[in-house]
Motif scaffolding. Sequence first.
Motif, short mmCIF file in Angstrom:
data_model
loop_
_atom_site.label_atom_id
_atom_site.label_comp_id
_atom_site.label_asym_id
_atom_site.label_seq_id
_atom_site.Cartn_x
_atom_site.Cartn_y
_atom_site.Cartn_z
N ALA A 108 0.82 -1.21 0.00
CA ALA A 108 0.00 0.00 0.00
C ALA A 108 0.86 1.27 0.00
O ALA A 108 1.81 1.38 0.78
CB ALA A 108 -0.92 0.01 1.22
N PRO A 109 0.53 2.24 -0.85
CA PRO A 109 1.24 3.52 -0.81
C PRO A 109 1.09 4.22 0.54
O PRO A 109 2.00 4.90 1.00
CB PRO A 109 0.59 4.33 -1.94
N ASN A 110 -0.09 4.07 1.17
CA ASN A 110 -0.32 4.70 2.47
C ASN A 110 -0.86 3.66 3.45
O ASN A 110 -2.06 3.65 3.75
CB ASN A 110 -1.30 5.88 2.33
N PRO A 111 0.01 2.80 3.98
CA PRO A 111 -0.46 1.76 4.89
C PRO A 111 -1.07 2.32 6.18
O PRO A 111 -1.99 1.73 6.73
CB PRO A 111 0.79 0.94 5.19
N ALA A 112 -0.57 3.45 6.63
CA ALA A 112 -1.12 4.05 7.86
C ALA A 112 -2.59 4.43 7.67
O ALA A 112 -3.41 4.30 8.60
CB ALA A 112 -0.30 5.27 8.25
N GLU A 113 -2.94 4.88 6.47
CA GLU A 113 -4.33 5.23 6.20
C GLU A 113 -5.22 3.99 6.24
O GLU A 113 -6.32 4.01 6.79
CB GLU A 113 -4.45 5.89 4.83
N LEU A 114 -4.73 2.86 5.67
CA LEU A 114 -5.51 1.62 5.69
C LEU A 114 -5.68 1.12 7.13
O LEU A 114 -6.77 0.66 7.51
CB LEU A 114 -4.82 0.55 4.85
N ILE A 115 -4.63 1.21 7.91
CA ILE A 115 -4.73 0.80 9.32
C ILE A 115 -5.75 1.66 10.05
O ILE A 115 -6.54 1.17 10.86
CB ILE A 115 -3.34 0.88 9.99
N GLY A 116 -5.77 2.95 9.74
CA GLY A 116 -6.74 3.85 10.34
C GLY A 116 -8.17 3.50 9.93
O GLY A 116 -9.11 3.62 10.74
N GLN A 117 -8.34 3.07 8.69
CA GLN A 117 -9.67 2.67 8.23
C GLN A 117 -10.18 1.46 9.03
O GLN A 117 -11.35 1.42 9.43
CB GLN A 117 -9.64 2.32 6.74
N VAL A 118 -9.31 0.51 9.26
CA VAL A 118 -9.71 -0.66 10.04
C VAL A 118 -10.03 -0.26 11.47
O VAL A 118 -11.01 -0.73 12.07
CB VAL A 118 -8.60 -1.74 10.02
N LYS A 119 -9.24 0.65 12.03
CA LYS A 119 -9.48 1.11 13.40
C LYS A 119 -10.89 1.73 13.52
O LYS A 119 -11.59 1.51 14.51
CB LYS A 119 -8.43 2.16 13.78
N SER A 120 -11.30 2.45 12.49
CA SER A 120 -12.62 3.09 12.51
C SER A 120 -13.74 2.08 12.27
O SER A 120 -14.86 2.26 12.80
CB SER A 120 -12.70 4.17 11.43
N ALA A 121 -13.44 1.03 11.48
CA ALA A 121 -14.50 0.10 11.08
C ALA A 121 -14.68 -1.08 12.02
O ALA A 121 -15.71 -1.74 12.00
CB ALA A 121 -14.21 -0.43 9.67
N LEU A 122 -13.70 -1.35 12.87
CA LEU A 122 -13.73 -2.53 13.73
C LEU A 122 -14.47 -2.23 15.03
O LEU A 122 -14.20 -1.23 15.69
CB LEU A 122 -12.30 -2.99 14.04
#
Length: 441
Positions: free
Chosen positions: A338-352
């Motif tokens: 991922a170009p922005n892995p921190a953004e993906l991790i943040g998405q999971v944090k919001s969705a979980l």
Amino acid sequence: MAPKRVMKRPAAAKQKMKRPAAAKQKMKRPAAAKQKMKGPAATKQKMKRPAATRHKKVTANKSIPASQKAKRSSVPSEPSHADAHKLVWDSIGGAMKASQLYLGDRLGLYQALRDLCASKDSSTTALQLADRCGLQVRWVREWCAQQASMGVLQLLDGEGDDDASLRYRLPEAFVDVFADKDSPHYDISLIQMVPALVNRARTSLPESFQSGLGIPYNDSDISMAIDRHHAVQIRDVVIPKVIPAASGGDVLKKLTAGVRVAELGCGGGNLMLAMAAKFPNSTFHGYEVSDESLALAASNIAESGLHNVKLHDARIEPLGGSKELFEVVTTFDVIHDAPNPAELIGQVKSALSSSGTWLLADIMSKDSVRSNVRHHPGASLMYAFSTCLCMSCALSTKDGAGLGTLGFTVPVAKKMLGAAGFSQVRVLDETANTRWFEVSH
């Protein structure tokens, strides 16, 4: 013969040879002198090394500090010209052999050989193989000769060198690895993407090295190869091992009862579809950004006939963009690309959900470049994959993180996940070059 004369020494001479008692007395060392030579007990005690000191000396002599050992072992031996020549020609040979495996896989030659050599004593010819696959005999003849030279096909003993006389057989082990997707040994899938990756070295990567910008995954051979490769791991590792072990069996109970599940970076949808079939009471949402992968996933979902699966273009509907939460999130071989892995991790944090579990899989790696180079048996291959694919995708935007194939190490994972607010991170499983993390709030 005259008798020997015995030379008798005169008495006086004898007397002179005797040492007088006084002289003898002088030779005797006085008791005091003897006492000095022996030394007092205290002096003797000083001469003895204490047991602890003796032990330290022995230990120091027998052991070498770890840092010194590492320093000694890190000095490489100077390679020879023969080593350099071998590396060049092994690399050329590997690329050319891979091209022939690609053709065998793409044209269905291995599947046809499996059928033509189904019985133990059966064999086939280039004529029969070409006819079965609808190909030209001359091309199949050359391919069969190459495969036999490579050790894939067995050329049977016989007379004659024409197409009818040259008989070949595909051994059972190669059937399993090359042609039987249901076999636990099936392992040819990633060959499908090798020509596309090698072509990048000729077409796009020289410019990437100069500009710093990579290119994304969008290539059908690459998407399909990864999709096929993951299917084996999902069947043999994820479903039977990872899911039952997650959260001490709690994830399995939830999936069986029925929960909302998201897959971030679903690719062709293999994991999502396998879980949807296994757990019909749960609903599954796949999020993807690659056009090729979205098309493949849509096709696979339609073919499956499953109704508890929904596909999302994450560029339009990102994970975490709605108020509905997920009890389980899965991510399989995505973060390091991922170009922005921190953004993906943040998405999971919001969705979980607060009680939810994130099953996060990435490539197994050592903790540093130095450790990978020295101790990872597949490092040269993994770094090549990274340059041609994983890091290239991770640098496909100007602000790309560029983790690369071996970049999501355990320390990096814990640091990034902790920074996002996840408090629980543990390694759940390490199998088939994949490391699964169990992550929760």
